[in-house]
Design a protein around this motif. Structure first.
Motif, PDB file in Angstrom:
ATOM      1  N   GLY A  54      24.942   4.699   5.101  1.00  0.00           N
ATOM      2  CA  GLY A  54      24.826   3.690   5.765  1.00  0.00           C
ATOM      3  C   GLY A  54      22.782   3.529   6.008  1.00  0.00           C
ATOM      4  N   LYS A  55      22.797   4.464   6.778  1.00  0.00           N
ATOM      5  CA  LYS A  55      21.327   4.439   6.376  1.00  0.00           C
ATOM      6  C   LYS A  55      19.894   5.354   6.239  1.00  0.00           C
ATOM      7  CE  LYS A  55      22.432   5.583  11.600  1.00  0.00           C
ATOM      8  NZ  LYS A  55      21.890   5.882  13.508  1.00  0.00           N
ATOM      9  N   GLY A  56      20.508   5.929   4.678  1.00  0.00           N
ATOM     10  CA  GLY A  56      20.168   5.852   3.642  1.00  0.00           C
ATOM     11  C   GLY A  56      19.717   7.749   4.117  1.00  0.00           C
ATOM     12  N   GLN A  57      20.556   8.284   5.229  1.00  0.00           N
ATOM     13  CA  GLN A  57      20.059   9.940   5.837  1.00  0.00           C
ATOM     14  C   GLN A  57      20.324  11.025   4.578  1.00  0.00           C
ATOM     15  OE1 GLN A  57      21.623   9.228   9.439  1.00  0.00           O
ATOM     16  NE2 GLN A  57      18.869   8.836  10.168  1.00  0.00           N
ATOM     17  N   ALA A  58      21.387  10.495   4.139  1.00  0.00           N
ATOM     18  CA  ALA A  58      22.617  11.161   2.769  1.00  0.00           C
ATOM     19  C   ALA A  58      22.853  10.650   1.582  1.00  0.00           C
ATOM     20  CB  ALA A  58      23.752  11.703   3.859  1.00  0.00           C
ATOM     21  N   VAL A  59      23.115  11.078   0.920  1.00  0.00           N
ATOM     22  CA  VAL A  59      23.269  10.631  -0.518  1.00  0.00           C
ATOM     23  C   VAL A  59      24.398  11.131  -1.356  1.00  0.00           C
ATOM     24  CG1 VAL A  59      20.664   9.902  -0.888  1.00  0.00           C
ATOM     25  CG2 VAL A  59      21.734  12.116  -1.762  1.00  0.00           C
TER      26      VAL A  59
END
Length: 75
Positions: free
Chosen positions: A46-51
C-alpha cells in the motif's frame, strides 16, 4: 512484469501474501505470527515499498522490495 496489487481480487491478494510469508526460509528465526507478517506485507504494498513481480522465466509470482526491482520495469 509488475502486477499492480490493487488490480488483484482481494482474496487472490490475500492468498498470494499468505503463500509468500509462509514459504520455507521466510521466518529466519522470527517468531512473528503469520497474520502480522501478512499485514506488514499488505502495508508495504500500500505504501509502494513492495511490489508484486511475475517472473516470466520461472513462472513465479514474487513479492519484492521496490528497490530490488530493476528500474526499467517501472518505465
Amino acid at each position: 512484469m509488475l502486477i499492480p496489487y490493487d488490480q488483484l481480487e482481494a482474496d487472490t491478494l490475500t492468498r498470494l501474501i499468505e503463500d509468500v510469508v509462509s514459504r520455507d526460509g521466510t521466518d529466519n528465526g522470527d517468531d512473528t505470527p503469520q497474520e502480522t507478517r501478512t499485514l506488514r506485507v499488505r502495508q508495504a504494498l500500500g505504501k509502494g515499498q513492495a511490489v508484486i513481480f511475475f517472473d516470466l522465466e520461472s513462472q513465479q509470482c514474487l513479492l519484492l522490495p521496490k528497490h530490488a526491482v530493476p528500474k526499467e520495469y517501472f518505465d
